[in-house]
Structures are given as C-alpha cells and as structure tokens.
Design a protein around this motif. Structure first.
Motif, PDB file in Angstrom:
ATOM      1  N   ALA A 134       0.816  -1.215   0.000  1.00  0.00           N
ATOM      2  CA  ALA A 134       0.000   0.000   0.000  1.00  0.00           C
ATOM      3  C   ALA A 134       0.851   1.268   0.000  1.00  0.00           C
ATOM      4  O   ALA A 134       0.361   2.343  -0.335  1.00  0.00           O
ATOM      5  CB  ALA A 134      -0.920  -0.009   1.215  1.00  0.00           C
ATOM      6  N   GLN A 135       2.128   1.152   0.369  1.00  0.00           N
ATOM      7  CA  GLN A 135       2.954   2.352   0.473  1.00  0.00           C
ATOM      8  C   GLN A 135       3.710   2.595  -0.828  1.00  0.00           C
ATOM      9  O   GLN A 135       4.372   1.706  -1.328  1.00  0.00           O
ATOM     10  CB  GLN A 135       3.964   2.222   1.613  1.00  0.00           C
ATOM     11  N   VAL A 136       3.572   3.787  -1.359  1.00  0.00           N
ATOM     12  CA  VAL A 136       4.275   4.058  -2.609  1.00  0.00           C
ATOM     13  C   VAL A 136       5.433   5.034  -2.439  1.00  0.00           C
ATOM     14  O   VAL A 136       6.414   4.970  -3.167  1.00  0.00           O
ATOM     15  CB  VAL A 136       3.319   4.579  -3.709  1.00  0.00           C
ATOM     16  N   SER A 137       5.326   5.933  -1.465  1.00  0.00           N
ATOM     17  CA  SER A 137       6.408   6.903  -1.323  1.00  0.00           C
ATOM     18  C   SER A 137       7.050   6.745   0.048  1.00  0.00           C
ATOM     19  O   SER A 137       6.526   6.057   0.920  1.00  0.00           O
ATOM     20  CB  SER A 137       5.868   8.329  -1.471  1.00  0.00           C
ATOM     21  N   ILE A 138       8.173   7.402   0.204  1.00  0.00           N
ATOM     22  CA  ILE A 138       8.895   7.272   1.470  1.00  0.00           C
ATOM     23  C   ILE A 138       8.095   7.871   2.638  1.00  0.00           C
ATOM     24  O   ILE A 138       8.129   7.352   3.739  1.00  0.00           O
ATOM     25  CB  ILE A 138      10.330   7.866   1.354  1.00  0.00           C
ATOM     26  N   GLU A 139       7.317   8.922   2.350  1.00  0.00           N
ATOM     27  CA  GLU A 139       6.498   9.463   3.452  1.00  0.00           C
ATOM     28  C   GLU A 139       5.440   8.456   3.883  1.00  0.00           C
ATOM     29  O   GLU A 139       5.123   8.340   5.054  1.00  0.00           O
ATOM     30  CB  GLU A 139       5.766  10.757   3.063  1.00  0.00           C
ATOM     31  N   ASP A 140       4.876   7.726   2.896  1.00  0.00           N
ATOM     32  CA  ASP A 140       3.877   6.704   3.224  1.00  0.00           C
ATOM     33  C   ASP A 140       4.483   5.659   4.146  1.00  0.00           C
ATOM     34  O   ASP A 140       3.882   5.249   5.131  1.00  0.00           O
ATOM     35  CB  ASP A 140       3.397   5.992   1.954  1.00  0.00           C
ATOM     36  N   VAL A 141       5.710   5.218   3.777  1.00  0.00           N
ATOM     37  CA  VAL A 141       6.348   4.187   4.577  1.00  0.00           C
ATOM     38  C   VAL A 141       6.616   4.718   5.972  1.00  0.00           C
ATOM     39  O   VAL A 141       6.322   4.063   6.970  1.00  0.00           O
ATOM     40  CB  VAL A 141       7.670   3.722   3.922  1.00  0.00           C
ATOM     41  N   ARG A 142       7.143   5.947   6.042  1.00  0.00           N
ATOM     42  CA  ARG A 142       7.442   6.488   7.372  1.00  0.00           C
ATOM     43  C   ARG A 142       6.183   6.719   8.187  1.00  0.00           C
ATOM     44  O   ARG A 142       6.224   6.717   9.407  1.00  0.00           O
ATOM     45  CB  ARG A 142       8.263   7.773   7.248  1.00  0.00           C
ATOM     46  N   GLY A 143       5.063   6.883   7.461  1.00  0.00           N
ATOM     47  CA  GLY A 143       3.798   7.096   8.165  1.00  0.00           C
ATOM     48  C   GLY A 143       3.158   5.796   8.626  1.00  0.00           C
ATOM     49  O   GLY A 143       2.271   5.805   9.478  1.00  0.00           O
TER      50      GLY A 143
END
Lengths: 427, 361
Positions: free
Chosen positions: A408-417
């Motif tokens: 579900a995570q596409v960007s680094i902010e998504d992953v960090r979130g």
C-alpha cells in the motif's frame, strides 16, 4: 657584492616580519582584554566579526554519491533555518559554507580540515554519517570549533547512555539525532515482543554507524532473552552477498537485522529470495540508513520492517514541510531534515546568547562560552521534541518508530507514516 | 629477455638459496596446515549442510566466470604488449551500463515478454559493441601514441583513463544505482539431475565456457590468431614477416573488449544492479585472477578466475569461521589477496605459468 645584498635583504625582511608579528600580538592582547562590553577571551579563543562582515557557519554533509539524499535533505533544512532568520544573526549575514563529507572517514577528514583552516568558522552543523564524524570531531576539537550533528547515531561518538564515555567522544561534539543504543533497543523490543522472534542475525558493513547499531540491537535482544545466532558483516562495495546469506540461512534466524546502506542492502534483499529460509521478506529488518525513496521502491523490500527516527508531528513541523516544499519543489527526501533544522537553530540561538558586541560594533564569539551554552541546553523546543543535552553531547529527544513497507505504500512518506510501534526510552 | 642472456648465478647466491627455500617451505607448510585445520574445524562443526557447501562452490564458480572473462582482456593485452591495461575494468562497466540502458528500454516491450532470448541476444550485441568500441578507442587514443616508450608511461595513462571513464559515466548518467529489469526466464532454480542450480548461474557458467572455448579455437586455429601469437612473440620479427602489428594489437583490444562486454551483461543478469563504480572491484579481482592463473596465459585466466571466485565464496566460511573469527565474510577480499600471495609463493609464475607466445598459447 651579490651575496652581501642578499644578506641585507634577508636581514631587513626578517626584521620586518618580526616587527609585524609583534604588532599582531599587541592587537590580539588588546582585543582579548579590553574589548568593549568587557569581553574576556576563553581558553579556546574566539571569533571576531567586524561590522558588516558575515558570520561564517560551516556544514559537513554528504552531498554527492549514493548517500547524497541524506546530506542534501539536511543542507536544505539548514537553509530554511537561515531563511527563517532572514539570513541574519545579530545584524550580520549568515554565511553558510557546506563541505562534502562523502559519508566516509576520508571525506570527513578532508571536510573538517578545510573548515578548521577557516579561522572565522563559528560552528558546524554536521556530519551526516558517523563514519565522517569520528575523524572530523577530532580535528575540530583541536580548533575548539563546536559541531552539532543531525544524523550521527553511533554510540561510539558520545556514550553508552549509562554514564560511560565512548572512545571517540570529543568535548566539542553534540548531536540532535538519537543515540543508536535507543534505536537498537527499539528494534530489538519490536522483534522480540511484537514479532515473537526468538533468534536473530545481524549484518553490518564495518562502518561505525552500522556496527554500532548492530551491536546495540544484539545487546538489547539478548537482554530481553533472545539469542543472536549470527553476527556477521559484509564489505562496502561487495556485490555477491550469496556466501554470507548462505551462512545466515544456515543459522535459521527468526529475523535478520541489517542496518547498512545502499547499494549493499539492495544486493542483500535481491539475493535473499534465492534462499528458502530468507525468502519471507517480513523476516528482514533495516534501519534509518535504508529509509530512502530509492530503497523502498525495490520489489524485494515489500513487507520489510525498518526502524528509524519518528517523523515529528505538530503545526510547527507542518509549517516547516510547507516551506521545504515551496523552496525545493518536493517533500523532504530523508529522515533527518527536522533534526538538521533543530541543530542549526540550537547553534544560532547559542551564538546569539554568547556573542558580545564591542563599542565599534565588532562581534566577539567566545568558543568556550559557545560550547558551555550548547552543553547546558535544557528543554529547547525544536521540531523533534524537547532537547536536553547530557554531559556527553547527546541532546536528542529520541523517539524511534518501527515502520513497515507494504504494497500500500508508494512513497517514502507513506512508509514512514505506516508506524507499527513507537519507542521512547524511559527517563 | 631470454634466459640464456642472464649471467650465471654467482656462488654466493647458491649458498643462500637453500635458506630462502627452507623458509619458503616453512611458510608453505604453515599455510597448508592453517587452511586444513580451519577447514576441518568448520566442516566438523556441521554448521552448513552438504548442499550449502555445494551451493557456495557454485556461487563461487559463477562469480569466478565473470572474473575469468574480464581477466582474459588483461592477460591478452599483457601477452602482446607486456603492460597492464588498468582501464579494462571500466570497459567491463561500460558493457554492464549499456546492458542496463538497452534492457531497460526493452523491458516494457512485447519482445522482452514473449521472446526474451532474442531480446537478450540483442542486448548482448549492444554490450559487446559498446565495450569493443571503448577498448579499441582506448588503445588508439591512449596507448598507441605511447608505444615504444617505457612501460610505466602507458600504465599511468591507463590509470588516468580508468578514472576518466568512471567519472565520465558518473557525470553523464548519474551516480545512482541502476536496476536491470527482471528476466522471468532466469528466475528460480533448475534441476540438472545432480542438484538444483540457479538458472542465472547456469547461464553464466555455460556462456563463459563457450566463450573461452571459442577464444581458444580463435587464437589457435585462425590466421588472426596466428598473427596475435606472432606479435606477442616478437613484434619486430612479426612486422618483418608482413603482419600488420597495429591492426593485430587493435584486434587484441577488440577481443578483450568484446569479452568484457559479454561479462558486463552476465554481471548485470546475476547482480541486477550497476553503478559507475561497478568496474573497479571486479577489475582488480580479474587482474588478480589473471596473475593467479599466470599472466599472459589464456587458459590460465580461466583457471585463475574460477579459482579466485571459489576461494572468495568458500574461504571465509570454510577456513576463517573454523577459527571462530567474527564477521568472517567481511574479510573476503583479504582472503582473495592472501591466496594470491600464497599461490605466488608456491608457483611464482601463477597456476599455469606465464605464456601466450609459446606454441600452446
């Protein structure tokens, strides 16, 4: 005849030199003792900024090579901190001199030497990598120049957080980043308590950051009752990880913690799916060095866990991110921008407090006073939390997140979130 | 330099030699004992299963194949010109880079999906073309004008050329890591009846063996091969016999470049990532492999490459872990270069000896 004129020349020349050096001495004593405002120079000397001259602040960051995103992100944050003061400190322009530390001991040495050669450098924000910091802190310590790092996390730079000074600690060294003792604890707690892992393997690459974090993880994991079945290492520049992965697979760990960098980690994740024991990516855990936009997009990193500094929350941080996006056209690209912003502000505030202005407008910044001022920081409200420095230079308000990179995570902010667990050390 | 022109060994030396010899024998026995004891310890500990040991060997041979292909370029140039072309690792890197750009462009096409072998053959062609061009230009621009000068001068030029190529690629295409598109046909393992082996490893080993055999036949059986051997024997005489020496030397660089280009693609398929520094370490290792096998010796490069690859892969697990050395795999390069020293102590001219000019090439 010729020889005689040469002698006269040399004699007159040396006389002139002698005279000028005496004159220099006189000037310095004068400035040191009866500078206006009762300025008294400390044991480490001071920086004088004449009216209209800029205040020179250095930065050692990695801004080229594979790890350039780590340093670039921080350089941008420092520039925002400068912008927030309209580029001025006490009526003087802030002149930022950025040197590339290349994330290596050699690069850190060279960058520190270049900055140490500038007598006007007041303080330094940096370095990016712990490997750079070890020699850099030593060189800057000889000159009495303060450094505040936003992303060095190796325990070897400060202390073990239990009162024992580390080998590479220098009095001029401070950091806003967490100490990896805390990150190791966070990763070990999550692996042991939440994932139920009983056995673990660690892989480092010989860099002080990676080795320090792998050891911190090992100590915490074993203190919790788990067993580290294999603590191994790879070499920087290596591409064939299959031999070392064969060893890891044979040890059959429940979790593999490899707090290393790219591209070595790329090879580890790509090649580990050839081993049935390691093919399951939710047995792999990396750290903040791998939380980058180029790593999380690799298909083999899906479902992997990462430990890293918690993304700050709150209005001040959102405002900062807004400025970052306006100025650079993209969201922050790495994990330590907020820390870098705090480091810069910590330094600027301290300069404002200790600087003494002469009758003629000359600014005197005493190096020892600056060190003492930063060292006594207590409850400094920054983006990353409330900063308080301990006696070994650890100033961070450490909060560590464990995040997971799922489909579900596409960007680094998504992953960090995608935070699964947050760890804060007990006071 | 022929042996006959050397002065006879003085008497003093004849007395000293046995002492040196005795010392060397002690070193040899100690080395063998060290390796044997370490190997015994780690095998008897039962840490790795038989299949895992076997896999380590296969992994080593696959990596060694890439070394061997690059090593050929070093060894052939040395055989003909008696100098080390240090930019050869960069020729290999340019092959791997070209492979990335072509494969990446093809990655989304039907060709790549449906006829992957045709696509790979096309990529191979591009890699070989790019590397060959680089190698030939390198010779034409950097080495030919310096021919006849002391050998140190082209050697230093080679180091400069190596840096130039590395940073030219970094400047043109960036320093980031470039990932090859996945080749589904090469995923997973295949069982050959004996044991399962990764398909990509099988491809690398097969391709290397075929290319080596092809090269051997080429140097042995064709007119060009004969010319190459003649030039490596004696340039002046070869010229008198009507051989175009400049052209032959260009051909040697072209062959070395072509093999390095193929090695670049194979490397890309095995490791799936390239960056501008990719050529450096494999280049050094391949040079080591060439010296191990006996520099100037074509089968020697093959043997040296495979030997070095296996040692790197097996050494840390087999010998160092037997002594409980922590993080033994970090010492992979130490193992590789220690083996070089040991082999040179046992056989100063390398495993198969130095030769290209002799009748067996």
């Amino acid at each position: 005849m010729n020889r005689r004129s040469l002698f006269v020349f040399a004699f007159v020349g040396s006389l002139a030199l002698f005279a000028s050096s005496c004159a220099g001495d006189d000037d310095e004593t004068k400035a040191g003792t009866d500078g206006g405002g009762g300025f008294e120079e400390g044991p480490l000397g001071s920086v004088e900024v004449a009216p209209g001259d800029p205040i020179l602040v250095g930065a050692i960051q990695v801004i080229s090579g594979d790890r350039a995103s780590l340093g670039t992100d921080q350089q941008r944050a420092i520039e925002i901190a400068v912008d927030d003061r309209d580029g001025q400190l006490l009526g003087h322009d802030i002149d930022l001199q950025v040197e590339d530390g290349e994330c290596s001991a050699e690069g850190g040495t060279a960058a520190a030497q270049r900055l140490a050669a500038e007598p006007q450098v007041v303080g330094i924000v940096g370095t990016s990598c712990s490997g750079e910091a070890v020699p850099a802190a030593e060189i800057l310590n000889d000159e009495g120049i303060v450094m505040i790092s936003a992303s060095n996390t190796s325990p070897s730079l400060t202390s073990d957080l239990e009162g024992t000074e580390a080998d590479n600690h220098q009095p001029i060294y401070f950091r806003v980043a967490h100490n990896d003792i805390v990150q190791g604890q966070a990763a070990a707690n999550y692996a042991y308590q939440e994932l139920g892992a009983m056995t673990a393997a660690t892989i480092h690459d010989g860099d002080p950051y990676t080795e320090g974090l792998a050891n911190a993880f090992k100590n915490s994991f074993e203190a919790l009752g788990g067993e580290v079945v294999l603590a191994t290492a790879v070499t920087v520049g290596d591409t064939d990880m299959r031999p070392v992965l064969t060893e890891v697979a044979a040890a059959q760990p429940d979790i593999v913690f490899f707090p290393i960098f790219q591209p070595e980690a790329d090879f580890i994740v790509a090649q580990s799916n050839e081993f049935p024991e390691l093919a399951d990516t939710n047995r792999l855990m990396g750290a903040d060095g791998l939380l980058s936009d180029t790593f999380i997009v690799l298909p083999d990193t899906e479902d992997m866990y990462f430990s890293g500094p918690a993304t700050p929350t709150g209005g001040a941080y959102e405002e900062f991110v807004g400025k970052y996006e306006d100025k650079f056209g993209e969201a922050p690209i790495q994990a330590f921008h907020a820390h870098a912003y705090d480091s810069a502000n910590l330094l600027f505030d301290a300069i404002e407090k200790v600087a003494v202005e002469d009758d003629d407008g000359t600014l005197h910044i005493d190096r020892q006073a600056l060190l003492d001022e930063i060292g006594s920081t207590e409850g400094f409200e920054g983006l990353t939390g409330s900063l308080t420095c301990d006696e070994f230079g650890d100033c961070a308000d450490a909060k560590i997140d464990i995040v997971q990179n799922t489909a579900a995570q596409v960007s680094i902010e998504d992953v960090r979130g995608n935070v699964l667990y947050t760890f804060e050390p007990e006071e | 330099v022929s042996i006959a022109t050397r002065p006879a060994a003085p008497v003093r030396r004849a007395v000293q030699l046995p002492i040196v010899d005795r010392f060397l024998w002690i070193v040899r026995i100690a080395a063998v004992a060290f390796i044997a004891w370490g190997a015994f310890q780690s095998i008897s500990s039962g840490r790795l299963s038989f299949a895992q040991w076997r896999n380590l060997v296969v992994i080593g041979i696959a990596q060694g194949s890439v070394y061997a292909l690059i090593a050929l370029g070093y060894t052939m140039v040395y055989g003909v010109l008696r100098f080390i072309n240090f930019a050869h690792g960069e020729v290999f890197m340019i092959g791997a880079m070209t492979g990335y750009f072509v494969a990446d462009a093809l990655g989304e096409t039907t060709l790549w999906r449906d006829y992957v072998w045709v696509a790979l053959a096309f990529v191979l062609l591009c890699c070989v073309a790019a590397s060959t061009t680089t190698a030939v230009l390198l010779e034409r621009i950097c080495y030919r004008p310096l021919r006849g000068l002391p050998r140190l001068i082209p050697f230093i030029t080679a180091i400069g050329a190596s840096f130039f190529l590395q940073y030219a690629i970094a400047g043109l295409f960036g320093t980031d890591i470039k990932s090859y598109p996945n080749v589904e046909a090469l995923d997973g393992a295949v069982d050959l009846g004996l044991f399962p082996i990764q398909k990509v490893h099988l491809l690398v080993i097969t391709a290397t063996v075929l290319m080596m055999a092809g090269l051997y036949v080429y140097v042995e059986k064709t007119r060009t091969g004969k010319a190459i051997r003649a030039v490596s024997e004696d340039q002046e005489i070869a010229r008198l016999m009507g051989i175009d020496v400049d052209r032959t030397i260009s051909q040697v660089f072209a062959i070395g470049g072509a093999l390095a280009g193929a090695a670049g693609l194979l490397y890309g398929l095995v490791f799936e990532k390239v960056l501008f520094r990719t050529g450096f370490l494999p280049g050094i290792k391949a040079f080591t492999a060439a010296v191990l096998g006996g520099i100037g010796n074509i089968p020697g490069a093959m043997v040296g490459g495979l030997f070095l690859g296996s040692v790197e892969s097996l050494g840390p697990s087999l010998v160092l872990q037997g002594y409980d050395i922590p993080a033994a795999h970090q010492l992979k390069d130490v193992v590789a270069f220690s083996v070089l020293v040991l082999v040179l102590i046992f056989r100063p001219t390398g495993l198969l000896g130095e030769r290209l000019s002799e009748e067996r090439a």
